[in-house]
Scaffold this active site. Structure first.
Site: not given
Ligand code: NAD
Length: 499
Positions: A185, A260, A294, A393
């Site tokens: 997803k 992550e 991230c 962040e």
């Molecule tokens: P997000 O948490 O808003 O969404 C991530 C994913 O989760 C999306 O596909 C979203 O549709 C899904 N999602 C949202 N709510 C959900 C739920 N209740 N149940 C299941 N899935 C759900 O994050 P984002 O805004 O897409 O990405 C940015 C974040 O990701 C930042 O905090 C960044 O630091 C982090 N990130 C971490 C890493 C790492 O390796 N540590 C790498 C890249 C990004």
């Protein structure tokens, strides 16, 4: 399905789920897919509701149970995974283009970085699969004790929008290398390249059903996926708040979880550093990938004795960064991924001022490039680590510089964070470096280098940056379970009961 042509590569008019090797329904709740470079709608995402998520999971479950993939010889699986990598190489420009068009990440970064990395993810796990050995204990008299690794089953792989294909492909490669099936997803903001990748997986010979895709919002499609009783484990990369919801749902189902998450990582510049290199790396650390990473070194801690020199050089270079269309090969910084995100990033300028921080450069949208979601590379000098721009962040081209005086103070500031993903240290003084290694509390520390990742090594954070590790052996441990087998070398004597 009809397609429109954009700059030579087709973009699907609708992005739906991909189940059992085919795109699915054409009707449903629709979300716009937008090019952040000019706010133009370029495609439509058709959201998968719970019944479609169910179909995707059932398809993955059937593929797992009938063994169409996991029972293939290792060499056969390796060959298919290498073919996936070859196809990614062949379609590098197309995948880069699709990723660029809905994430705004500059084309050249995608062509040189994230798309080759996608191919590498598959080559790496294909080779890893050929090398790894099972365990055997021979100390128990009369027995060989075998510890076998078996695939867990159906993995839910949920990804963010800042490196959609590179991250999702790493999860897919790790999951299927060891025989699992999966349902991906991706972020609803960036579905295009991952969807195209599904077709390449099938073309390479991954049997239909082994990797399925559902698209949609987290609260609808994502929640249905995590909660599905036939999903066995969840790998999630995204934000900390989302992770809390996912871990509650996965916890209910006792599903193993890898998280992550975000960071507010310290990039510590000591007076003993090569300052030119530290400035180069600090710029890359916060402004590459349009500041949406991230791993960003978003809190730059600078020793006061070199603060003035550092700030001057950093701000001067930040002002000169080339902002423009992500399709332009000269562009260093493209637009932010979507409008609401840019508003959020922009909001931190006022938040910084309210906390007494000094604006060093940037701080505003790029008017000449409206209606694209561009934002000037921004840096502020915080009074201290209590400022919100030091604690939250921001996930944009927004650097916060914090002065410190002593080493003790540097480590105290670095560790005074809700997060603990990564850290960077700049010093040519070996005792300082050695001390940094033991003082810093984060999942990864880079010494005198910008970010580089070794897929053999575990990657992940601590505290609000998540738990669980992926990469190499860590991926193997996550995507498999240990099955212990007691194998007698001679028939063991059995006490005779009930005689
Ligand atoms: P997000 O948490 O808003 O969404 C991530 C994913 O989760 C999306 O596909 C979203 O549709 C899904 N999602 C949202 N709510 C959900 C739920 N209740 N149940 C299941 N899935 C759900 O994050 P984002 O805004 O897409 O990405 C940015 C974040 O990701 C930042 O905090 C960044 O630091 C982090 N990130 C971490 C890493 C790492 O390796 N540590 C790498 C890249 C990004």
């Amino acid at each position: 399905m009809s397609q429109s042509m954009q700059a030579g590569f087709p973009i699907r008019e609708q992005v739906t789920s991909f189940i059992e090797g085919r795109y699915t329904r054409l009707a449903g709740h629709e979300l716009p897919v937008v090019f952040p470079g000019d706010a133009r709608r370029i495609s439509t995402l058709v959201e998968a509701p719970a019944d479609e998520v169910d179909a995707a999971v059932r398809s993955a479950r059937a593929a797992f149970e009938d063994g169409r993939w996991r029972r293939q010889p290792v060499e056969a699986r390796q060959a298919v995974m290498r073919k996936v990598a070859d196809l990614v190489d062949q379609h590098r420009d197309e995948l880069a283009y699709l990723e660029c068009m809905n994430s705004g990440i500059p084309m050249r970064h995608l062509q040189k970085g994230q798309i080759p990395r996608t191919a590498y993810n598959f080559r790496f796990f294909a080779e890893f699969l050929g090398q790894h050995a099972e365990k055997l204990h021979g100390q128990t008299d009369g027995y060989l004790t075998l510890v076998l690794r078996e695939p867990v089953g159906v993995a839910a792989l949920i990804g963010p929008w800042n490196a959609p294909l590179a991250l999702t492909s790493m999860k897919i490669a790790g999951a299927i290398a060891f025989g699992n099936s999966c349902v991906c997803k991706p972020s609803e903001v960036t579905p295009l390249a991952v969807a195209r990748f599904m077709e390449l997986l099938v073309e390479a010979g991954v049997p239909p059903g082994v990797v399925n895709l559902v698209n949609g919002r987290g609260g609808v499609t994502g929640e249905a996926l995590v909660a599905h009783p036939q999903v066995d484990l969840v790998s999630f990369t995204g934000g900390t708040q989302t992770a809390r919801r996912i871990s509650a749902s996965a916890g209910e189902g006792l599903k193993p979880l890898s998280l992550e998450l975000g960071g507010k990582s310290a990039n510590i510049v000591f007076e003993s550093a090569d300052l030119d290199r530290a400035v180069d790396a600090a710029l890359v650390g916060i402004f590459s990938n349009n500041g949406q990473q991230c791993l960003a070194g978003s809190r730059i801690l600078v020793q006061r004795t070199v603060l003035e020199r550092f700030v001057e050089a950093f701000a001067q270079r930040a002002r000169k960064l080339r902002i423009g269309s992500p399709l332009d090969p000269a562009t260093e910084i493209g637009p932010l991924a979507f409008q609401a995100h840019r508003q959020r990033v922009a909001g931190y300028v006022d938040i910084a001022r309210a906390d007494g921080a000094q604006l060093l450069c940037g701080g505003a949208p790029v008017e000449a490039l409206e209606p694209g979601f561009y934002f000037q590379p921004t840096a502020v000098l915080a009074r201290d680590n209590t400022a919100r721009v030091c604690r939250e962040e921001i996930f944009g081209p927004f650097a916060t510089i914090v002065p410190f005086d002593t080493q003790d103070e540097a480590y105290a500031i670095a560790n005074d964070s809700e997060f603990g993903l990564v850290s960077y240290v700049w010093s040519d003084h070996q005792p300082t470096v050695m001390r940094a290694l033991s003082e810093i509390r984060a999942g990864m520390v880079w010494i005198n280098t910008p970010m580089t990742r070794d897929l053999r090594a575990p990657f992940g954070g601590i505290k609000a940056s998540g738990y669980g590790r992926e990469g190499g052996e860590s991926s193997m441990k996550f995507y498999t379970f240990e099955k212990t087998v007691m194998l007698p070398t001679v028939p063991p004597s059995i006490p005779r009961m009930g005689i």
